[in-house]
Design a protein around this motif. Structure first.
Motif, PDB file in Angstrom:
ATOM      1  N   LEU A   1     -19.333 -51.668 -39.353  1.00  0.00           N
ATOM      2  CA  LEU A   1     -18.153 -52.508 -38.820  1.00  0.00           C
ATOM      3  C   LEU A   1     -16.894 -52.691 -39.625  1.00  0.00           C
ATOM      4  O   LEU A   1     -15.818 -52.443 -39.124  1.00  0.00           O
ATOM      5  CB  LEU A   1     -19.042 -53.884 -38.678  1.00  0.00           C
ATOM      6  CG  LEU A   1     -18.202 -54.867 -37.707  1.00  0.00           C
ATOM      7  CD1 LEU A   1     -18.004 -54.136 -36.266  1.00  0.00           C
ATOM      8  CD2 LEU A   1     -19.083 -56.015 -37.418  1.00  0.00           C
ATOM      9  N   VAL A   2     -17.236 -52.848 -40.988  1.00  0.00           N
ATOM     10  CA  VAL A   2     -16.044 -53.079 -41.770  1.00  0.00           C
ATOM     11  C   VAL A   2     -15.124 -51.656 -41.797  1.00  0.00           C
ATOM     12  O   VAL A   2     -13.854 -51.837 -41.774  1.00  0.00           O
ATOM     13  CB  VAL A   2     -16.360 -53.262 -43.148  1.00  0.00           C
ATOM     14  CG1 VAL A   2     -15.350 -53.583 -44.020  1.00  0.00           C
ATOM     15  CG2 VAL A   2     -17.086 -54.921 -43.233  1.00  0.00           C
ATOM     16  N   LYS A   3     -16.192 -50.656 -41.838  1.00  0.00           N
ATOM     17  CA  LYS A   3     -15.322 -49.546 -42.241  1.00  0.00           C
ATOM     18  C   LYS A   3     -14.487 -49.145 -40.929  1.00  0.00           C
ATOM     19  O   LYS A   3     -13.308 -48.614 -40.923  1.00  0.00           O
ATOM     20  CB  LYS A   3     -16.268 -48.276 -42.532  1.00  0.00           C
ATOM     21  CG  LYS A   3     -16.664 -48.157 -43.846  1.00  0.00           C
ATOM     22  CD  LYS A   3     -16.788 -46.775 -44.590  1.00  0.00           C
ATOM     23  CE  LYS A   3     -16.694 -46.758 -46.127  1.00  0.00           C
ATOM     24  NZ  LYS A   3     -18.275 -46.522 -46.663  1.00  0.00           N
ATOM     25  N   SER A   4     -15.187 -49.263 -39.737  1.00  0.00           N
ATOM     26  CA  SER A   4     -14.548 -48.766 -38.674  1.00  0.00           C
ATOM     27  C   SER A   4     -13.367 -49.695 -38.347  1.00  0.00           C
ATOM     28  O   SER A   4     -12.238 -49.180 -37.714  1.00  0.00           O
ATOM     29  CB  SER A   4     -15.224 -48.684 -37.449  1.00  0.00           C
ATOM     30  OG  SER A   4     -15.519 -50.016 -36.445  1.00  0.00           O
ATOM     31  N   THR A   5     -13.403 -50.954 -38.631  1.00  0.00           N
ATOM     32  CA  THR A   5     -12.240 -51.823 -38.582  1.00  0.00           C
ATOM     33  C   THR A   5     -11.070 -51.346 -39.390  1.00  0.00           C
ATOM     34  O   THR A   5      -9.997 -51.440 -38.853  1.00  0.00           O
ATOM     35  CB  THR A   5     -12.778 -53.360 -38.823  1.00  0.00           C
ATOM     36  OG1 THR A   5     -13.959 -53.876 -37.979  1.00  0.00           O
ATOM     37  CG2 THR A   5     -11.730 -54.208 -38.374  1.00  0.00           C
ATOM     38  N   LYS A   6     -11.375 -50.986 -40.574  1.00  0.00           N
ATOM     39  CA  LYS A   6     -10.158 -50.764 -41.408  1.00  0.00           C
ATOM     40  C   LYS A   6      -9.603 -49.444 -40.972  1.00  0.00           C
ATOM     41  O   LYS A   6      -8.221 -49.230 -40.784  1.00  0.00           O
ATOM     42  CB  LYS A   6     -11.125 -50.488 -42.777  1.00  0.00           C
ATOM     43  CG  LYS A   6     -10.615 -51.156 -44.000  1.00  0.00           C
ATOM     44  CD  LYS A   6     -11.283 -50.914 -45.228  1.00  0.00           C
ATOM     45  CE  LYS A   6     -10.101 -50.311 -46.020  1.00  0.00           C
ATOM     46  NZ  LYS A   6     -10.653 -50.350 -47.568  1.00  0.00           N
ATOM     47  N   GLU A   7     -10.524 -48.485 -40.447  1.00  0.00           N
ATOM     48  CA  GLU A   7      -9.916 -47.328 -40.049  1.00  0.00           C
ATOM     49  C   GLU A   7      -8.801 -47.700 -38.778  1.00  0.00           C
ATOM     50  O   GLU A   7      -7.876 -46.887 -38.552  1.00  0.00           O
ATOM     51  CB  GLU A   7     -10.973 -46.291 -39.267  1.00  0.00           C
ATOM     52  CG  GLU A   7     -11.294 -45.416 -40.368  1.00  0.00           C
ATOM     53  CD  GLU A   7     -12.723 -44.394 -39.968  1.00  0.00           C
ATOM     54  OE1 GLU A   7     -13.621 -44.245 -40.897  1.00  0.00           O
ATOM     55  OE2 GLU A   7     -12.695 -44.165 -38.889  1.00  0.00           O
ATOM     56  N   LEU A   8      -9.614 -48.400 -37.868  1.00  0.00           N
ATOM     57  CA  LEU A   8      -8.822 -48.532 -36.565  1.00  0.00           C
ATOM     58  C   LEU A   8      -7.448 -49.364 -37.140  1.00  0.00           C
ATOM     59  O   LEU A   8      -6.542 -49.147 -36.368  1.00  0.00           O
ATOM     60  CB  LEU A   8      -9.564 -49.732 -35.724  1.00  0.00           C
ATOM     61  CG  LEU A   8     -10.684 -48.943 -35.121  1.00  0.00           C
ATOM     62  CD1 LEU A   8     -11.530 -49.969 -34.322  1.00  0.00           C
ATOM     63  CD2 LEU A   8      -9.917 -48.062 -33.926  1.00  0.00           C
ATOM     64  N   LEU A   9      -7.625 -50.301 -38.022  1.00  0.00           N
ATOM     65  CA  LEU A   9      -6.293 -50.973 -38.443  1.00  0.00           C
ATOM     66  C   LEU A   9      -5.279 -49.934 -38.909  1.00  0.00           C
ATOM     67  O   LEU A   9      -4.202 -49.911 -38.627  1.00  0.00           O
ATOM     68  CB  LEU A   9      -6.653 -51.940 -39.463  1.00  0.00           C
ATOM     69  CG  LEU A   9      -6.959 -53.284 -39.208  1.00  0.00           C
ATOM     70  CD1 LEU A   9      -7.545 -54.382 -40.255  1.00  0.00           C
ATOM     71  CD2 LEU A   9      -5.970 -54.015 -38.387  1.00  0.00           C
ATOM     72  N   GLN A  10      -5.762 -48.861 -39.589  1.00  0.00           N
ATOM     73  CA  GLN A  10      -4.806 -47.863 -40.361  1.00  0.00           C
ATOM     74  C   GLN A  10      -4.217 -47.213 -39.186  1.00  0.00           C
ATOM     75  O   GLN A  10      -3.014 -46.888 -39.210  1.00  0.00           O
ATOM     76  CB  GLN A  10      -5.604 -46.991 -41.224  1.00  0.00           C
ATOM     77  CG  GLN A  10      -5.301 -47.577 -42.885  1.00  0.00           C
ATOM     78  CD  GLN A  10      -6.606 -47.590 -43.503  1.00  0.00           C
ATOM     79  OE1 GLN A  10      -7.364 -47.075 -43.158  1.00  0.00           O
ATOM     80  NE2 GLN A  10      -6.560 -48.083 -44.752  1.00  0.00           N
ATOM     81  N   ARG A  11      -5.017 -46.714 -38.049  1.00  0.00           N
ATOM     82  CA  ARG A  11      -4.478 -46.099 -37.052  1.00  0.00           C
ATOM     83  C   ARG A  11      -3.410 -46.859 -36.306  1.00  0.00           C
ATOM     84  O   ARG A  11      -2.359 -46.260 -35.781  1.00  0.00           O
ATOM     85  CB  ARG A  11      -5.672 -45.745 -36.299  1.00  0.00           C
ATOM     86  CG  ARG A  11      -6.420 -44.398 -36.369  1.00  0.00           C
ATOM     87  CD  ARG A  11      -7.644 -44.086 -35.665  1.00  0.00           C
ATOM     88  NE  ARG A  11      -7.134 -43.816 -34.274  1.00  0.00           N
ATOM     89  CZ  ARG A  11      -8.034 -43.638 -33.142  1.00  0.00           C
ATOM     90  NH1 ARG A  11      -9.091 -43.994 -33.464  1.00  0.00           N
ATOM     91  NH2 ARG A  11      -7.664 -43.339 -32.061  1.00  0.00           N
TER      92      ARG A  11
END
Lengths: 738, 394
Positions: free
Chosen positions: B16-26
């Motif tokens: 969850l944390v990882k995917s949130t981070k990725e999404l934020l960067q996108r």
């Protein structure tokens, strides 16, 4: 950033203790909006409280919650822009009688949607009731009024604050053991009963007593064959005294009673029924009042003649100041005029107004202490000079509030003021507060003095100009002691204040300067005394003196004036007593009152002018009759409150709402009733007095100007006329319509 | 909702944390359809909120909370969330507020540190998040959420210290308040604390009021820290306070800042600040003008500051001079000042006392000793006086 220019403000929708709500058009979109105006000057309270309400509203974005649009400050008023809902409140829909279950189900479903939104975002509304449920024209149901709502930092955290409206409050809220969002579910259950019965359970009991009953007794139930099993079950589930066992809003959405609910469109039928009901003459006549821009900043005034002196920081400007003082001194030699050199007109107006205090529609002080009409807040009066009398008015207003607390039972626990007050306090403090409320003990005053000054609710403005205050501001001048006390005060001040720091600006003292040292006006009475001299007596003397041609007569007047000025210097409190005594006697004599205080008639006119509605135009009596005839519009506190929030043009209604027990002391109709009662009493009293004129009054009759001008005193009769003339001119200027 | 099952928790929290981070960067890069990214992000964040707080019907599990908090902290998710909060839709912003606040509140069992553990870690390792939260006041979208988080953690001294001692640095690093703060060094005036003046002054009503609330918390909740800070930066602080806040055109700002000034000066902890403030004739002038403001509540709040000048038994020459020069004016003015407050006994007593005190002043400035050197007098007397006034007011 939104500003006032973005909106075209239309008519007033309603008003409550916290402000007036106007209908308006958002210029950019053409949308109708409701704008609440809160005068921030009206309250000592921290602006933070209001801010919190706004920020709570601003974090709601749901179709089930009245939508917040913007807020901004214009001058000292906070404008809160909300969506406009034209369908009225759920309480309005109860006006023709209890609701059919079909409608109840729809409304409850929508409310559950709202609550489930609020609860999921960690908010507790804490004041769910029919009055706080608004409908749009097409039947959408929305929760309004977040005045006492709470934002929990954690969804599981609890609250202790004692807020809400008694009949709807959950037991755990009253017991202050800590509660959470389930408290709203209880209130929803009560609201369901309210819709089914037309009023909440136990509405015949005093709200203070209800507070004891709710935790003690069995929870209320809907009983009998009138209602379906499902509705009765729904109510029973909500009204479970064990908060934990109450279902959540989400769970209740699956309740059979809710599941069978129809679409919201069907509420349109209900709305139009109510409109029809109203149009058949049940509508209480209501004044359509339009928004009026405050022309001048209201208190911009405070300063008059001498106050216009600015502070001096740089250098002493000997020339300017010297000159001024010299002029004053010279005047002093003729008549002690203080500093009324400028602004005579204003002073005259004021003098009049002060006199007119006597002239309130209520009579003598001693006889009608409880029937005082609180006058309107200074903030709504559009004259720069109001401050002069506002102080005194406010006393009476406050007194009236206090007293009405006694009379009516207790200040309504429902008013927003109170609940706000309570919400801010710790539980113990709250206990204290509520005890005070109910007991109406002397300490209740503390509360009322802390409260934000309430705005005048909807209704007739009886207060302009000479309004309604009476002399009672001189409340604490006791009869026996003052002489001694005043002497003492005089002595003190001689010791303490022998100097005059402006000495360097003064010319050498003139020979005939009064020897007495000025007493420092330290008490309220003394301050009032000083004021009465500066504002009334002195200008009056001047006026008379200038109107007197005969030098002998003039000299005589100057002597009196001088003597009075000396009195003012030495004993302002005594001065006040003297004035009061004179005014009392004038008022006691109808002839003199008629001759000296002709504004009584005018004041009555004024009231009817403010009352735009033609039915009320004739006199106050009409209105009184309405009240006595039990309530085309007994604005209950809850109604008021709703009004303050409420973006609809609905009119106050004959509610069966139980809150009618506790009429808001600020209720205009209550006030009107009181004041006209008082007026009648006063009239009766005056008749009585007139029938047995005493020697004293005969003496006064002779002495007082106006009636029988005796040789040498003709000019005095002019005084009242001149002053009255100016007063009406002033009125016209401020009020072109009249 | 796999993450609700104990077995999957570890992985889910991490994912969850990882995917949130990725999404934020996108989202920052503008990679992919923004609407879709926003939606996914909002869903992730809402899921985190539910994990941390539970729902009205479901309790949060302590283990799940622990996992999520430790991953969020170790992956430095929070700064990213806060910095981009304005990019997200309305509900997601509120969810971020809930998530960040809950993480900051997290405490291990038996933990004894001043601050909750997660916050403590952040203060040591990622203090820049505090600065980002303050900068939330730059935009009206982020102000309310960031302000909400800030106000909650401002109960801890360390948070206030980060804000007060922030200085722009060449490497973009935030000051480590635990190691390199010299409290006697003057602030450059470019740190985040000084931006509050601008935010209060320039923002819309809602943002300005929120920023002021925060500003008030900083000043009033950490008295020892703040009085040291103001003493060090006295001139800059009060120049800004007077010029921006008290002279503000906004009624709300003016009234609130006068009130706050009165509160600060009457607090014993700010004794030194008070004596310096009331020594200045310029300050007295400013406050005396407030007495003549045309709004009653401004007058009223001004009065509570003015009385401190007048009550000070060791008035500076300048202050005495101004009071004496205006003695008669004050004696005429005060008795009629806010007369309608007849119910406010407190106020009336103080007013009567002031009238007396001013009456006792000499008549002419020639009676005053011009300043020569030592003004040191019985500091105790002032303190006593001040204390009395404070008591009287409370």
């Amino acid at each position: 950033m939104a500003t006032a220019d973005d909106y075209q403000v239309l008519e007033e929708l309603g008003s409550g203790s916290f402000g007036i709500v106007y209908k308006a058009i958002e210029k950019a979109t053409g949308d109708l909006v409701a704008i609440k105006h809160i005068d921030l000057e009206g309250s000592d309270d921290d602006i933070r409280e209001i801010q919190q309400e706004i920020s709570l509203l601003a974090t709601c974005s749901s179709d089930y919650v009245t939508r917040y649009k913007a807020s901004f400050v214009r001058n000292t008023k906070l404008w809160i822009v909300m969506e406009f809902l034209g369908g009225g409140s759920c309480l309005d829909l109860l006006r023709p009688g209890p609701m059919e279950e079909m409608y109840i189900a729809i409304i409850l479903r929508e409310l559950l949607m709202a609550l489930s939104y609020l609860h999921e975002t960690g908010k507790i509304h804490r004041d769910i009731k029919a009055a706080n449920v608004l409908l749009s024209d097409n039947g959408r149901v929305k929760i309004a009024d977040f005045g006492v709502a709470a934002q929990l930092t954690n969804i599981k955290s609890q609250r202790l604050t004692f807020v809400g409206t008694p009949f709807w409050m959950a037991p755990e809220v009253i017991q202050e053991h800590g509660y959470d969002y389930k408290a709203d579910i209880w209130s929803l259950g009560i609201t369901a009963m309210e819709m089914a019965l037309g009023e909440p359970p136990r509405s015949d009991i005093h709200p203070m007593k209800v507070l004891f009953l709710i935790p003690k007794e069995k929870p209320p139930r809907l009983e009998g064959n009138k209602w379906s099993k499902e509705l009765k079950d729904f109510v029973a589930r909500c009204l479970n005294k064990e908060a934990e066992q109450r279902p959540s809003a989400k769970a209740l959405l699956k309740h059979p009673f809710i599941r069978k609910a129809g679409p919201t469109d069907r509420l349109r039928e209900l709305i139009s029924k109510v409109r029809h009901f109203e149009s058949r003459g049940h509508e209480s006549d209501r004044d359509l009042r339009y928004y009026e821009e405050t022309l001048r900043p209201m208190n911009g005034v405070h300063m008059d003649d001498e106050d216009e002196d600015e502070w001096v920081f740089d250098t002493i400007r000997p020339h300017a100041t010297m000159k001024k003082h010299t002029i004053k001194r010279r005047r002093l030699e003729r008549i002690p005029s203080g500093d009324a050199a400028n602004g005579e007109l204003d002073d005259a107006t004021l003098a009049l107004r002060e006199m007119s205090l006597e002239n309130a529609p209520l009579g003598g002080i001693s006889n009608s202490p409880g029937l005082q009409t609180p006058s309107r807040m200074p903030s709504t009066i559009r004259t720069p000079k109001t401050r002069q009398s506002s102080g005194q008015r406010k006393i009476s207003a406050q007194m009236a509030r206090k007293i009405s607390g006694h009379v009516v039972g207790s200040p309504s626990p429902v008013t927003r003021k109170m609940s706000r007050q309570i919400s801010g306090q710790t539980p113990t403090a709250v206990r204290r507060a509520s005890r005070q409320m109910s007991g109406a003990t002397p300490t209740a005053r503390r509360i009322s003095s802390q409260q934000p000054q309430p705005k005048q609710p909807l209704g007739v403005d009886m207060s302009f100009g000479n309004g309604t205050s009476t002399v009672r501001q001189f409340k604490r001048v006791s009869s026996g002691q003052p002489a001694k006390k005043l002497l003492a005060a005089g002595d003190d001040s001689i010791d303490e204040n022998p100097h005059d720091s402006d000495a360097e600006n003064h010319p050498p003292p003139t020979r005939d300067q009064p020897p007495a040292q000025p007493a420092v006006a330290a008490t309220k009475e003394a301050i009032l005394g000083r004021r009465s001299y500066a504002k009334c007596v002195d200008p009056a003397f001047q006026e008379v003196s200038t109107n007197t041609a005969d030098s002998k007569k003039q000299a005589a007047i100057s002597k009196v004036a001088e003597a009075w000025s000396e009195l003012d210097q030495i004993d302002p409190e005594g001065e006040l007593l003297l004035l009061k005594a004179i005014l009392d006697r004038i008022q006691a004599d109808p002839k003199l009152t008629g001759a000296l205080l002709p504004q009584r008639a005018a004041s009555t006119q004024l009231q009817s002018l403010r009352t735009a509605s033609p039915t009320k135009k004739g006199s106050i009596r009409v209105a009184t009759a309405e009240i006595a005839g039990s309530s085309p519009q007994p604005l209950t506190p809850s109604k008021n409150r709703r009004g303050s929030e409420l973006p609809l043009a609905g009119s106050p209604s004959p509610t069966k709402s139980p809150t009618k027990l506790v009429l808001n002391p600020q209720n205009p109709h209550l006030k009107m009733m009181r004041s006209s009662q008082a007026l009648q009493e006063a009239q009766v009293q005056q008749k009585a007095v007139a029938q047995k004129p005493t020697k004293e009054k005969d003496l006064l009759d002779e002495k007082m100007p106006g009636k029988q001008p005796e040789p040498g005193m003709e000019h005095v009769s002019l005084l009242a006329d001149v002053l009255y003339g100016r007063w009406t001119e002033g009125l016209k200027a401020r009020w072109p319509m009249s | 909702m796999a993450f609700l099952f104990a077995r999957n928790k570890q992985r889910s929290a991490q994912e969850l944390v990882k995917s949130t981070k990725e999404l934020l960067q996108r989202l920052i890069r503008g990679d992919g359809p923004p609407q879709k990214v926003e939606e996914d992000l909002a869903r992730n964040i809402s899921q985190m909120k539910i994990t941390l707080q539970g729902t009205p019907d479901i309790e949060a599990s302590p283990q799940a909370v622990f996992d999520l908090v430790s991953h969020a902290v170790s992956e430095s998710l929070l700064p990213l969330l806060v910095e981009n909060i304005h990019r997200l839709p309305f509900e997601a912003r509120k969810d971020i507020q809930a998530v960040v606040s809950t993480v900051f509140r997290f405490r291990n069992q038996g933990s004894v540190s001043n601050e909750p553990d997660a916050l403590n870690h952040v203060l040591h390792k990622q203090p820049e998040i505090i600065i980002s939260l303050c900068n939330g006041y730059e935009k009206k979208e982020s102000a309310s959420s960031c302000g909400g988080i800030l106000k909650e953690i401002l109960r801890y001294d360390a948070v206030a210290a980060v804000i007060l001692y922030d200085e722009p640095s060449s490497d973009g690093r935030t000051v480590d308040i635990f190691n390199d703060v010299d409290v006697t060094r003057r602030s450059s005036g470019n740190g985040v604390f000084w931006k509050f003046f601008t935010w209060i002054d320039k923002s819309s009503f809602e943002v300005s009021a929120d920023a002021f609330d925060c500003f008030r918390l900083i000043l009033t909740k950490h008295k020892a820290l703040v009085s040291q800070y103001i003493t060090t930066n006295f001139d800059m602080f009060f120049t800004k306070y007077n010029d921006i806040l008290i002279k503000s055109d906004s009624y709300v700002t003016k009234r609130q800042s006068l009130k706050l000034l009165g509160e600060i000066l009457l607090d014993r902890q700010f004794y030194e600040v008070m004596t310096r403030y009331v020594d200045s004739g310029e300050n007295l002038k400013l406050i005396m003008w407030q007495l003549k403001d045309d709004r009653r509540m401004v007058q009223y709040e001004g009065f509570h500051v003015f009385k401190i000048f007048a009550a000070n038994p060791n008035k500076s020459y300048e202050v005495s001079k101004f009071l004496v020069m205006n003695k008669q004016r004050l004696l005429r003015f005060l008795p009629r000042f806010l007369e309608e407050r007849t119910d406010d006994d407190q106020f009336n007593d103080e007013k009567a006392w002031l009238v007396k005190a001013i009456g006792n002043l000499p008549d002419s400035t020639s009676a005053l000793k011009p300043p020569n050197g030592s003004v040191s007098g019985s500091a105790d007397a002032i303190q006593q006086q001040q204390h009395q006034t404070a008591q009287a007011r409370s």
